[in-house]
Design a protein around this motif. Structure first.
Motif, PDB file in Angstrom:
ATOM      1  N   ILE A   1       0.823  -1.315  -0.045  1.00  0.00           N
ATOM      2  CA  ILE A   1       0.030   0.002   0.214  1.00  0.00           C
ATOM      3  C   ILE A   1       1.021   1.333  -0.074  1.00  0.00           C
ATOM      4  CG2 ILE A   1      -1.917   1.328   1.315  1.00  0.00           C
ATOM      5  CD1 ILE A   1      -2.667  -1.568   2.513  1.00  0.00           C
ATOM      6  N   GLY A   2       0.541   2.024  -0.895  1.00  0.00           N
ATOM      7  CA  GLY A   2       1.385   3.454  -0.935  1.00  0.00           C
ATOM      8  C   GLY A   2       2.407   3.641  -1.997  1.00  0.00           C
ATOM      9  N   ASN A   3       2.018   3.011  -2.914  1.00  0.00           N
ATOM     10  CA  ASN A   3       3.231   3.064  -4.030  1.00  0.00           C
ATOM     11  C   ASN A   3       3.663   4.037  -4.341  1.00  0.00           C
ATOM     12  OD1 ASN A   3       4.732   1.286  -6.176  1.00  0.00           O
ATOM     13  ND2 ASN A   3       2.979   1.995  -7.618  1.00  0.00           N
ATOM     14  N   ASP A   4       2.860   5.184  -4.517  1.00  0.00           N
ATOM     15  CA  ASP A   4       3.335   6.478  -5.180  1.00  0.00           C
ATOM     16  C   ASP A   4       3.151   7.701  -3.997  1.00  0.00           C
ATOM     17  OD1 ASP A   4       3.910   5.742  -7.888  1.00  0.00           O
ATOM     18  OD2 ASP A   4       1.948   5.902  -8.527  1.00  0.00           O
ATOM     19  N   ALA A   5       3.010   7.194  -2.997  1.00  0.00           N
ATOM     20  CA  ALA A   5       3.125   8.351  -1.814  1.00  0.00           C
ATOM     21  C   ALA A   5       4.156   8.854  -1.408  1.00  0.00           C
ATOM     22  CB  ALA A   5       2.613   7.428  -0.463  1.00  0.00           C
ATOM     23  N   ALA A   6       4.049  10.174  -1.240  1.00  0.00           N
ATOM     24  CA  ALA A   6       5.572  11.009  -0.788  1.00  0.00           C
ATOM     25  C   ALA A   6       6.045  10.308   0.437  1.00  0.00           C
ATOM     26  CB  ALA A   6       4.817  12.389  -0.304  1.00  0.00           C
ATOM     27  N   ILE A   7       7.392  10.549   0.656  1.00  0.00           N
ATOM     28  CA  ILE A   7       8.290  10.080   1.704  1.00  0.00           C
ATOM     29  C   ILE A   7       7.474  10.977   2.845  1.00  0.00           C
ATOM     30  CG2 ILE A   7       9.859  11.905   1.788  1.00  0.00           C
ATOM     31  CD1 ILE A   7      11.886   9.745   2.581  1.00  0.00           C
ATOM     32  N   ASN A   8       7.176  10.300   4.281  1.00  0.00           N
ATOM     33  CA  ASN A   8       6.508  10.782   5.184  1.00  0.00           C
ATOM     34  C   ASN A   8       5.013  10.900   5.202  1.00  0.00           C
ATOM     35  OD1 ASN A   8       8.699  10.797   7.085  1.00  0.00           O
ATOM     36  ND2 ASN A   8       9.471  12.683   5.910  1.00  0.00           N
ATOM     37  N   ALA A   9       4.478  10.572   3.868  1.00  0.00           N
ATOM     38  CA  ALA A   9       2.893  10.589   3.806  1.00  0.00           C
ATOM     39  C   ALA A   9       2.190   9.843   4.945  1.00  0.00           C
ATOM     40  CB  ALA A   9       2.301   9.893   2.517  1.00  0.00           C
ATOM     41  N   VAL A  10       1.233  10.288   5.268  1.00  0.00           N
ATOM     42  CA  VAL A  10       0.452   9.840   6.827  1.00  0.00           C
ATOM     43  C   VAL A  10      -0.899   9.030   6.121  1.00  0.00           C
ATOM     44  CG1 VAL A  10      -0.797  10.451   8.805  1.00  0.00           C
ATOM     45  CG2 VAL A  10       1.191  11.821   8.226  1.00  0.00           C
ATOM     46  N   PHE A  11      -0.676   7.503   6.640  1.00  0.00           N
ATOM     47  CA  PHE A  11      -1.759   6.694   6.698  1.00  0.00           C
ATOM     48  C   PHE A  11      -2.704   6.413   7.987  1.00  0.00           C
ATOM     49  CE2 PHE A  11       1.401   5.384   3.398  1.00  0.00           C
ATOM     50  CZ  PHE A  11       0.693   5.086   2.330  1.00  0.00           C
ATOM     51  N   VAL A  12      -4.069   6.433   7.774  1.00  0.00           N
ATOM     52  CA  VAL A  12      -4.915   6.339   8.819  1.00  0.00           C
ATOM     53  C   VAL A  12      -5.661   5.068   8.304  1.00  0.00           C
ATOM     54  CG1 VAL A  12      -6.635   6.810  10.351  1.00  0.00           C
ATOM     55  CG2 VAL A  12      -4.570   8.285   9.969  1.00  0.00           C
ATOM     56  N   GLY A  13      -5.834   3.878   8.853  1.00  0.00           N
ATOM     57  CA  GLY A  13      -6.604   2.583   8.334  1.00  0.00           C
ATOM     58  C   GLY A  13      -6.163   2.434   6.778  1.00  0.00           C
ATOM     59  N   ARG A  14      -4.891   2.589   6.589  1.00  0.00           N
ATOM     60  CA  ARG A  14      -4.414   2.217   5.132  1.00  0.00           C
ATOM     61  C   ARG A  14      -4.583   3.043   4.264  1.00  0.00           C
ATOM     62  NH1 ARG A  14      -6.121  -1.051   8.273  1.00  0.00           N
ATOM     63  NH2 ARG A  14      -8.103  -1.384   7.195  1.00  0.00           N
TER      64      ARG A  14
END
Length: 171
Positions: free
Chosen positions: A61-74
């Protein structure tokens, strides 16, 4: 167990050493310092422990997310962690950058339930994930997951696939 295991990628997480090692064709590709559960090892629901045994990466999960991007409940919140943001939310268990969601392969050990109740790694939402860079590595401090430096989890995420084996050992 098939006899092509040596060709597969596999991750070994050593709780005593607080390391995660990626092997390919039985050779060490890379090793990272991690942080497993503050409550030690165990697989029971709500234990806050890191489960031992054989797992697979069920979901990336999070393939193209920024570094330090925040996830809640995936799910990405649209927030990006920094020290100031962290101070605003001191009680949050930060899940940042990438998530490798694990699923247990051993019935009654880390899959399904046993005489003590639920022990299912997947249903417990046990991940390998990024954490704030201010959090110490090499020290067990998580709520059951395996925490990594953000740059490390992004690097690892690019090298593994869903279905790759993850074995968590005590020592």
């Amino acid at each position: 167990m098939n006899n092509h295991v040596s060709l597969e990628k596999q991750l070994i997480i050593n709780v005593a050493q607080q390391t995660l090692t990626l092997y390919q064709q039985d050779k060490v590709v890379v090793q990272y310092i991690v942080s497993t559960a503050k409550n030690g090892i165990g697989s029971q629901q709500d234990s806050g422990c890191t489960p031992l045994g054989r797992h697979v990466i069920a979901k990336k999960i999070g393939n193209d997310a920024a570094i330090n991007a925040v996830f809640v409940g995936r799910v990405l919140t649209g927030e990006v962690y920094d020290a100031k943001f962290g101070q605003l939310h001191p009680k949050r268990d930060w899940i940042l950058s990438r998530i490798l969601w694990l699923s247990g392969l051993e019935e009654g050990v880390n899959k399904g339930s046993n005489s003590q109740g639920g022990c299912d790694t997947y249903q417990r939402y046990i991940y390998i994930h990024g954490t704030p860079d201010t959090e110490p590595m090499g020290v067990p401090l998580s709520h059951g997951c395996v925490r990594m430096r953000n740059e490390d989890i992004i690097e690892l995420f690019e090298q593994v696939e869903e279905g790759d084996t993850v074995t968590i050992i005590a020592s």
